[in-house]
Design a protein around this motif. Structure first.
Motif, PDB file in Angstrom:
ATOM      1  N   VAL A   2      70.011  48.625  44.990  1.00  0.00           N
ATOM      2  CA  VAL A   2      70.789  49.915  45.375  1.00  0.00           C
ATOM      3  C   VAL A   2      69.559  50.593  46.197  1.00  0.00           C
ATOM      4  N   ARG A   3      70.440  50.966  47.459  1.00  0.00           N
ATOM      5  CA  ARG A   3      69.596  51.637  48.697  1.00  0.00           C
ATOM      6  C   ARG A   3      69.748  53.147  48.687  1.00  0.00           C
ATOM      7  N   ILE A   4      68.689  53.958  48.582  1.00  0.00           N
ATOM      8  CA  ILE A   4      69.019  55.207  48.701  1.00  0.00           C
ATOM      9  C   ILE A   4      67.881  55.888  49.680  1.00  0.00           C
TER      10      ILE A   4
ATOM     11  N   LEU B  76      60.639  60.909  43.184  1.00  0.00           N
ATOM     12  CA  LEU B  76      61.515  59.931  43.931  1.00  0.00           C
ATOM     13  C   LEU B  76      60.753  58.689  43.594  1.00  0.00           C
ATOM     14  N   GLU B  77      59.677  58.319  43.797  1.00  0.00           N
ATOM     15  CA  GLU B  77      59.094  56.923  44.014  1.00  0.00           C
ATOM     16  C   GLU B  77      59.072  56.552  42.646  1.00  0.00           C
ATOM     17  N   GLN B  78      58.771  57.461  41.471  1.00  0.00           N
ATOM     18  CA  GLN B  78      58.687  57.079  40.087  1.00  0.00           C
ATOM     19  C   GLN B  78      60.135  56.613  39.757  1.00  0.00           C
ATOM     20  N   ALA B  79      61.300  57.432  39.983  1.00  0.00           N
ATOM     21  CA  ALA B  79      62.404  57.051  39.476  1.00  0.00           C
ATOM     22  C   ALA B  79      62.928  55.753  40.138  1.00  0.00           C
ATOM     23  N   ALA B  80      62.761  55.560  41.702  1.00  0.00           N
ATOM     24  CA  ALA B  80      63.061  54.409  42.357  1.00  0.00           C
ATOM     25  C   ALA B  80      62.282  53.242  41.577  1.00  0.00           C
ATOM     26  N   LYS B  81      61.246  53.330  41.069  1.00  0.00           N
ATOM     27  CA  LYS B  81      60.417  52.023  40.430  1.00  0.00           C
ATOM     28  C   LYS B  81      61.344  51.982  39.181  1.00  0.00           C
ATOM     29  N   ASP B  82      61.410  52.928  38.180  1.00  0.00           N
ATOM     30  CA  ASP B  82      61.992  52.768  36.889  1.00  0.00           C
ATOM     31  C   ASP B  82      63.270  52.188  36.939  1.00  0.00           C
ATOM     32  N   ASN B  83      64.127  52.491  38.236  1.00  0.00           N
ATOM     33  CA  ASN B  83      65.557  52.173  38.375  1.00  0.00           C
ATOM     34  C   ASN B  83      65.627  50.960  39.334  1.00  0.00           C
ATOM     35  N   GLY B  84      64.657  50.255  39.668  1.00  0.00           N
ATOM     36  CA  GLY B  84      65.050  49.265  40.890  1.00  0.00           C
ATOM     37  C   GLY B  84      65.449  49.586  41.973  1.00  0.00           C
TER      38      GLY B  84
ATOM     39  N   LYS C 273      65.634  50.603  45.928  1.00  0.00           N
ATOM     40  CA  LYS C 273      65.023  50.445  47.327  1.00  0.00           C
ATOM     41  C   LYS C 273      65.188  51.916  48.143  1.00  0.00           C
ATOM     42  N   LEU C 274      64.247  52.613  48.254  1.00  0.00           N
ATOM     43  CA  LEU C 274      64.004  53.926  48.595  1.00  0.00           C
ATOM     44  C   LEU C 274      63.604  54.015  49.966  1.00  0.00           C
ATOM     45  N   ASN C 275      64.163  54.735  51.018  1.00  0.00           N
ATOM     46  CA  ASN C 275      63.933  54.966  52.288  1.00  0.00           C
ATOM     47  C   ASN C 275      63.641  56.334  52.747  1.00  0.00           C
ATOM     48  N   VAL C 276      62.389  57.135  52.685  1.00  0.00           N
ATOM     49  CA  VAL C 276      62.460  58.332  53.234  1.00  0.00           C
ATOM     50  C   VAL C 276      62.266  58.439  54.771  1.00  0.00           C
ATOM     51  N   VAL C 277      63.498  59.050  55.297  1.00  0.00           N
ATOM     52  CA  VAL C 277      63.627  58.884  56.906  1.00  0.00           C
ATOM     53  C   VAL C 277      62.493  59.811  57.317  1.00  0.00           C
ATOM     54  N   PRO C 278      61.897  59.415  58.662  1.00  0.00           N
ATOM     55  CA  PRO C 278      60.813  60.055  59.288  1.00  0.00           C
ATOM     56  C   PRO C 278      61.558  61.321  59.647  1.00  0.00           C
ATOM     57  N   THR C 279      61.031  62.674  59.665  1.00  0.00           N
ATOM     58  CA  THR C 279      61.722  63.729  60.367  1.00  0.00           C
ATOM     59  C   THR C 279      60.629  64.764  60.705  1.00  0.00           C
ATOM     60  N   GLY C 280      60.752  65.487  61.773  1.00  0.00           N
ATOM     61  CA  GLY C 280      60.030  66.240  62.020  1.00  0.00           C
ATOM     62  C   GLY C 280      60.190  67.930  61.586  1.00  0.00           C
ATOM     63  N   ARG C 281      59.714  68.824  61.936  1.00  0.00           N
ATOM     64  CA  ARG C 281      59.866  70.068  61.386  1.00  0.00           C
ATOM     65  C   ARG C 281      61.018  70.785  62.112  1.00  0.00           C
ATOM     66  N   ASN C 282      61.866  71.459  61.227  1.00  0.00           N
ATOM     67  CA  ASN C 282      62.928  72.280  61.697  1.00  0.00           C
ATOM     68  C   ASN C 282      64.118  71.486  62.243  1.00  0.00           C
ATOM     69  N   PHE C 283      64.208  70.216  61.613  1.00  0.00           N
ATOM     70  CA  PHE C 283      65.443  69.114  61.698  1.00  0.00           C
ATOM     71  C   PHE C 283      66.782  70.140  61.836  1.00  0.00           C
TER      72      PHE C 283
ATOM     73  N   ILE D 265      67.400  60.783  41.954  1.00  0.00           N
ATOM     74  CA  ILE D 265      67.744  59.426  41.904  1.00  0.00           C
ATOM     75  C   ILE D 265      68.574  58.939  40.526  1.00  0.00           C
ATOM     76  N   VAL D 266      68.133  59.644  39.410  1.00  0.00           N
ATOM     77  CA  VAL D 266      68.804  59.140  38.236  1.00  0.00           C
ATOM     78  C   VAL D 266      70.434  59.573  38.226  1.00  0.00           C
ATOM     79  N   ALA D 267      70.539  60.903  38.968  1.00  0.00           N
ATOM     80  CA  ALA D 267      71.988  61.196  39.126  1.00  0.00           C
ATOM     81  C   ALA D 267      72.957  60.250  39.825  1.00  0.00           C
ATOM     82  N   ILE D 268      72.398  59.942  41.193  1.00  0.00           N
ATOM     83  CA  ILE D 268      72.942  59.008  42.013  1.00  0.00           C
ATOM     84  C   ILE D 268      73.365  57.718  41.664  1.00  0.00           C
TER      85      ILE D 268
END
Length: 326
Positions: free
Chosen positions: A37-39, A58-66, A68-78, A283-286
């Motif tokens: 799963v990709r989140i 997020l990282e712990q839940a992603a590891k526990d549930n297999g 693939k996590l992607n944190v999108v790079p963003t700037g301030r005040n998107f 992550i768990v809820a998704i």
């Protein structure tokens, strides 16, 4: 003839039952897949240490549930528009779910509906305007922000023996387009009203915050400064260090920088939401929704703790402030 008719009705009923069970099973099992799963995660200023505990969850839940996590790079005040473009790109790249700290809580019905019709959506940190969602395709996990505001006011009252007569407050209110900060302001005002304090100024700037504080202080000086979010609290402390101005500081904070300011005695007291849990449960809820389409998503509230210099190094506070991904 009658027995044949009854037999025919029985056969039809059995076939319909089989179809219903098969359809339901297919719906329930629609989340089962061979690929991970990709989140994707879209939050403001994603590289800020303000998100350290949240990202650890997020990282712990992603590891526990297999996952693939992607944190999108963003700037301030998107902006909302920038967020929607980033989310569309993530969906095009195959995201199954999105964790979103929305930039503004107003006028977001169409955006939330559009995203939640394509992927599973979990809002974090603040609620937002949305259409009625009877299927539970999206939800929000955040703090009880009214309670956070009241807790900040309570810390100010305790520090001054519940009598603030003659004291002036400066409030760094943050992004008042977000429900979370609107609610914190409401809770703070509600609990501070009978204290005798006077509000000298309130500022809700989201850019050049430290400089705005200096301008507000030059116009009417407050001896107690309260910040409703982590960015504002950092800005208050930066202003104090830059100018040498002396005042009491209270606020909501999560970053290592603010923990350091608390340890140095610059911050008097800090309210810290459990953002590790917020990240983990997102992550768990998704995953629960993806695994079973019949399970509606539900809003959740996270706890918070009040931290000061005296209890900063308590074991429970240390675990909350510096979580470790195992």
């Amino acid at each position: 003839m009658k027995s044949n008719r009854n037999l025919f009705i029985l056969v039809v009923a059995v076939l319909l039952s089989i179809v219903l069970v098969a359809s339901t099973s297919a719906l329930i099992m629609s989340g089962v897949r061979e690929d991970p799963v990709r989140i994707s995660v879209v939050v403001d200023d994603s590289g800020s240490t303000r998100w350290a505990s949240f990202l650890a969850g997020l990282e712990q839940a992603a590891k526990d549930n297999g996952v693939k996590l992607n944190v999108v790079p963003t700037g301030r005040n998107f902006t909302l528009k920038q967020q929607q473009m980033a989310i569309n790109d993530e969906i095009a790249d195959g995201a199954d779910g999105v964790v979103l700290q929305i930039a503004s809580s107003r006028g977001t019905e169409e955006m939330i509906s559009e995203v939640s019709n394509k992927v599973v959506l979990m809002l974090v940190d603040t609620t937002a305007d949305m259409d009625v969602d009877v299927e539970g395709k999206s939800a929000c996990i955040d703090a009880d922000n009214l309670a956070v505001g009241r807790a900040l006011a309570n810390e100010v009252r305790i520090a001054f023996g519940n009598d603030l007569s003659g004291h002036k407050l400066g409030i760094v209110a943050g992004n008042q387009k977000q429900n979370s900060l609107i609610e914190r302001m409401e809770g703070f005002n509600e609990n501070i009203a009978s204290s005798g304090a006077v509000v000298a100024w309130t500022d809700n700037s989201i850019v050049d915050v430290s400089e705005r504080i200096e301008i507000c202080q030059s116009q009417e000086k407050a001896d107690i400064l309260v910040a409703l979010d982590n960015t504002g609290l950092e800005a208050v402390c930066d202003y104090a260090l830059r100018t040498g101005d002396k005042f009491y500081i209270f606020g909501e904070g999560t970053s290592i920088k603010n923990v350091s300011y608390l340890d140095d005695g610059i911050i008097n007291s800090m309210v810290v939401p459990n953002e590790y849990y917020m990240g983990y449960q997102s992550i768990v809820a998704i995953m629960r929704r993806l695994d079973n389409k019949l399970t509606p998503m539900e809003d959740q509230k996270i706890s918070y703790r009040v931290v000061n210099r005296e209890n900063l190094f308590d074991e429970s506070n240390q675990r909350a402030l510096f979580p470790v991904v195992e």
